[in-house]
Write a protein that holds these residues in place. Structure first.
Motif, PDB file in Angstrom:
ATOM      1  N   ILE A 146       0.851  -1.177   0.000  1.00  0.00           N
ATOM      2  CA  ILE A 146       0.000   0.000   0.000  1.00  0.00           C
ATOM      3  C   ILE A 146       0.888   1.228   0.000  1.00  0.00           C
ATOM      4  O   ILE A 146       1.636   1.465   0.937  1.00  0.00           O
ATOM      5  N   LYS A 147       0.815   2.021  -1.065  1.00  0.00           N
ATOM      6  CA  LYS A 147       1.720   3.147  -1.209  1.00  0.00           C
ATOM      7  C   LYS A 147       1.235   4.340  -0.410  1.00  0.00           C
ATOM      8  O   LYS A 147       0.063   4.509  -0.159  1.00  0.00           O
ATOM      9  N   SER A 148       2.165   5.161  -0.036  1.00  0.00           N
ATOM     10  CA  SER A 148       1.801   6.390   0.661  1.00  0.00           C
ATOM     11  C   SER A 148       1.343   7.448  -0.312  1.00  0.00           C
ATOM     12  O   SER A 148       0.683   8.408   0.060  1.00  0.00           O
ATOM     13  N   THR A 149       1.719   7.290  -1.607  1.00  0.00           N
ATOM     14  CA  THR A 149       1.290   8.279  -2.595  1.00  0.00           C
ATOM     15  C   THR A 149      -0.169   8.052  -2.954  1.00  0.00           C
ATOM     16  O   THR A 149      -0.721   6.975  -2.761  1.00  0.00           O
ATOM     17  N   MET A 150      -0.798   9.083  -3.521  1.00  0.00           N
ATOM     18  CA  MET A 150      -2.209   8.984  -3.904  1.00  0.00           C
ATOM     19  C   MET A 150      -2.351   8.081  -5.125  1.00  0.00           C
ATOM     20  O   MET A 150      -1.445   7.996  -5.964  1.00  0.00           O
ATOM     21  N   GLU A 151      -3.498   7.417  -5.235  1.00  0.00           N
ATOM     22  CA  GLU A 151      -3.724   6.520  -6.350  1.00  0.00           C
ATOM     23  C   GLU A 151      -3.831   7.316  -7.649  1.00  0.00           C
ATOM     24  O   GLU A 151      -4.192   8.483  -7.664  1.00  0.00           O
ATOM     25  N   LYS A 152      -3.540   6.627  -8.773  1.00  0.00           N
ATOM     26  CA  LYS A 152      -3.668   7.247 -10.098  1.00  0.00           C
ATOM     27  C   LYS A 152      -4.798   6.537 -10.838  1.00  0.00           C
ATOM     28  O   LYS A 152      -5.227   5.449 -10.458  1.00  0.00           O
ATOM     29  N   TYR A 153      -5.229   7.147 -11.934  1.00  0.00           N
ATOM     30  CA  TYR A 153      -6.397   6.650 -12.653  1.00  0.00           C
ATOM     31  C   TYR A 153      -6.033   6.444 -14.127  1.00  0.00           C
ATOM     32  O   TYR A 153      -5.371   7.290 -14.752  1.00  0.00           O
ATOM     33  N   PHE A 154      -6.501   5.305 -14.657  1.00  0.00           N
ATOM     34  CA  PHE A 154      -6.227   4.973 -16.048  1.00  0.00           C
ATOM     35  C   PHE A 154      -7.519   4.543 -16.736  1.00  0.00           C
ATOM     36  O   PHE A 154      -8.461   4.045 -16.093  1.00  0.00           O
ATOM     37  N   THR A 155      -7.531   4.707 -18.059  1.00  0.00           N
ATOM     38  CA  THR A 155      -8.601   4.144 -18.876  1.00  0.00           C
ATOM     39  C   THR A 155      -7.973   3.200 -19.891  1.00  0.00           C
ATOM     40  O   THR A 155      -6.808   3.368 -20.287  1.00  0.00           O
ATOM     41  N   ILE A 156      -8.748   2.199 -20.321  1.00  0.00           N
ATOM     42  CA  ILE A 156      -8.272   1.268 -21.334  1.00  0.00           C
ATOM     43  C   ILE A 156      -9.469   0.660 -22.032  1.00  0.00           C
ATOM     44  O   ILE A 156     -10.521   0.432 -21.424  1.00  0.00           O
TER      45      ILE A 156
END
Length: 674
Positions: A122-132
């Protein structure tokens, strides 16, 4: 042994607070409460979070839940995932989705040990968002319910972006028709393991032209996509509204009449049988004659003119002169008038109106209940029911008051003399309030119905409920067989219901029974324990708050004379203390907030106070309990008259003794010799 963080949730729904032993339990409890309040549908109850029990050494994996199906869609799910932060976010989204008055917050952390497990990255950075965009696996993805303990392994046409990480979120579209939401769980080279969070069958344009290519988007774009996907669901309850079709009324009425005649075996069965063509030909003749005289048609196709048509028919059909009267008179037993009259076409039109009104009215499905609201007289028991049902349209409520002469026939129904179209008297089963609402509930599973019984203990419940008493158990194993006349009526009027089959009755799960009981009148008809245990009980206490925002009676004032008033709330506080202090009286004899009705200006006149309040206190409370009485010496109720000369002074004397007012004048004691 590795420590995993688990956050505890505090959830507020309206004024109700929920705190579970762990976040998952809080989450589940919140959904249980939302269901009980009627804010979410029963589909959520079926699939609401089911948590794997902890044992001594193991912790249920990630506190994941099973899918939560959102109202009005079989294709949309939301679930919770590893971190409670994500759980928090999902729950907030659902609250917003349902426009629920609620808040969610994390209140503390606990360390929970889990054996033989590798910690998630579990990263301390914020999650990122992708589309595919993908062109295959649609059936594979759809076969897996959201929130299941199953992962996907997907190899894309393109190498994975370098910046894709654990807990990032991916929206995948297939042919611009179905969308899936995934969370990245593991990464191994160009293979990623995904966890499915929701699926929705809907088409929105994302301009994803290249299949198998990840595109990074920001949170605003992600939120915008989700808003588009979810936008129709909030108002999708309107999809449940099936407008009544008012076209082709002539054909619809013909079908209705033939069906009813077959059931009831009445005169028209002989005249027309099942010959719809012949019936419609006759209806057309009736319409022509009616239109010739009254210059209007009978079989309109507009809902907004239906009330007007019903009113006109009720006035015109029963005139004793005119063309239509002469036409009808020439045929046996005034058949045209009878077919179009109150027992047939007029009844058909009124049923259409009710059906249309129900389609556009609201009464959300909730868990059924038998509940008695009880308390001292005037505490607002009926008002509490009204408040509890403020979001339920009146068409789904029926109200009755029990009294000593009320019996089973009055409650359920029985045979009564009826005049038929030939003028002959015959006996028919005439349904009463319970049977009517029972039939409505069985025939309309989309809405919750409420039977409200006022003053339930003023009637003989054992006599009134009769065999229906067993239904209050709401146990599917306890079906009852009603009387033959009731069976015949239900057979003819219930179309298809799991709660009435083959002459056996159950209480429908969309029918609740609410009742009020004045505890000071328990001596009228005592309830036995077997009857009492089949009800939930809610005590309505007397409210002594002086805050008028939560207690309207705090605004009431008793008008003593032209220049003096006393607060009603002060009076009931003091007099009820005296009543409760007497072991022979107790709470049952206390005066409730709304025992007396104030005027629009929140005043209670001295006349009303003496006629209603003083009389009750004298006759029902203190007359046989002189000890600790508010009536000093040998004062009787008669001594309060005339009110202007004696009543005002005696009331002031009582208020002085109760420490409500200071003496403003010398009050002479009134003693009446025995």
């Amino acid at each position: 042994m590795v420590g995993l963080r688990e956050n505890r949730l505090k959830i507020r729904i309206g004024t109700d607070f929920i705190i579970g032993k762990n976040s998952a339990e809080s989450y589940r409890n919140a959904f249980d409460l939302l269901f009980k309040k009627g804010l979410i549908s029963d589909s959520i109850l079926i699939d609401c979070p089911k948590i794997v029990k902890n044992n001594q050494n193991q912790f249920s994996e990630s506190h994941r839940t099973q899918a939560v199906k959102i109202k009005n869609s079989n294709n949309l799910w939301i679930h919770t995932y590893t971190s409670s932060d994500f759980k928090l976010k999902q729950l907030k989204e659902i609250f917003n989705f349902y426009s629920i008055d609620g808040e969610v917050e994390i209140i503390n952390d606990n360390l929970i040990d889990k054996k033989n497990e590798t910690p998630l990255n579990i990263k301390s950075t914020m999650e990122k968002y992708f589309t595919i965009s993908i062109d295959s696996l649609i059936s594979t993805f759809s076969r897996i319910e959201s929130g299941k303990e199953i992962n996907f392994i997907v190899k894309t046409e393109q190498a994975l972006p370098n910046d894709i990480s654990i807990n990032d979120i991916i929206i995948a579209s297939v042919d611009d028709k179905v969308y899936y939401n995934f969370i990245v769980k593991e990464i191994n080279g160009d293979i990623i393991k995904l966890y499915k969070t929701f699926e929705i069958a809907k088409s929105i344009k994302l301009n994803l032209e290249t299949i198998g290519v990840f595109e990074l988007i920001d949170k605003e774009e992600y939120d915008s996509i989700c808003s588009k996907l979810f936008s129709d669901f909030k108002s999708s309850s309107s999809d449940d509204i099936i407008d009544v079709d008012f076209s082709n009324l002539k054909e619809k009425f013909a079908d209705w009449l033939i069906l009813n005649n077959q059931i009831k075996k009445n005169y028209f069965s002989t005249a027309f049988g099942s010959n719809k063509t012949r019936l419609i030909e006759n209806l057309s003749k009736y319409e022509d004659v009616y239109k010739e005289e009254f210059n209007t048609t009978i079989f309109i196709s507009s809902q907004n003119k239906l009330n007007e048509l019903i009113s006109e028919l009720e006035n015109n059909l029963y005139l004793d002169s005119g063309k239509f009267f002469s036409f009808s008179e020439k045929q046996s037993t005034h058949m045209p008038r009878a077919i179009l009259g109150k027992n047939n076409y007029l009844r058909f039109l009124k049923e259409l109106l009710i059906e249309d009104k129900k389609a556009h009215s609201k009464s959300p499905k909730v868990n059924p209940v038998n509940k008695i609201y009880f308390g001292a007289p005037g505490t607002g028991k009926s008002y509490q029911i009204t408040q509890d049902l403020k979001d339920v349209d009146l068409i789904f409520q029926k109200r009755v008051t029990f009294h000593p002469e009320y019996d089973n026939t009055s409650f359920v129904g029985g045979y009564k003399p009826i005049t038929d179209i030939n003028g002959d008297i015959k006996y028919e089963f005439v349904p009463q309030i319970f049977t009517n609402i029972y039939v409505e509930a069985c025939n309309d599973s989309k809405h919750q119905y409420y039977l409200i019984i006022e003053e339930i203990n003023r009637g003989n419940c054992a006599e009134i409920f009769g065999e229906l008493f067993q239904l209050l158990d709401r146990n599917k194993d306890y079906k009852i067989t009603p009387s033959n006349e009731l069976i015949n009526y239900l057979n003819n009027n219930i179309s298809n219901s799991e709660f009435y089959k083959e002459g056996k009755m159950l209480l429908p799960d969309n029918l609740s029974v609410l009742a009020t009981m004045n505890t000071s009148d328990q001596s009228l008809f005592p309830m036995d324990s077997a009857f009492k245990r089949r009800w939930e009980w809610e005590y309505i206490p007397i409210n002594y708050s002086t805050d008028s925002t939560i207690n309207k009676s705090a605004l009431f004032n008793i008008r003593l004379d032209v220049s003096n008033t006393v607060k009603w709330i002060d009076f009931i506080d003091k007099v009820n203390f005296k009543i409760k202090d007497n072991p022979s009286l107790g709470m049952d004899k206390c005066i409730g907030n709304y025992f007396v009705k104030a005027t629009a200006s929140n005043e209670i006149s001295i006349e009303t106070f003496i006629h209603k309040v003083i009389f009750y206190l004298w006759n029902d409370v203190f007359k046989d309990e002189p000890k600790n009485s508010i009536f000093k010496g040998k004062i009787t109720y008669q001594d309060f008259f005339p009110i202007k000369d004696k009543g005002e002074k005696l009331v002031k004397s009582i208020f002085y003794d109760l420490n409500i007012i200071e003496p403003t004048e010398l009050i002479e004691e009134t003693n009446t010799e025995a």
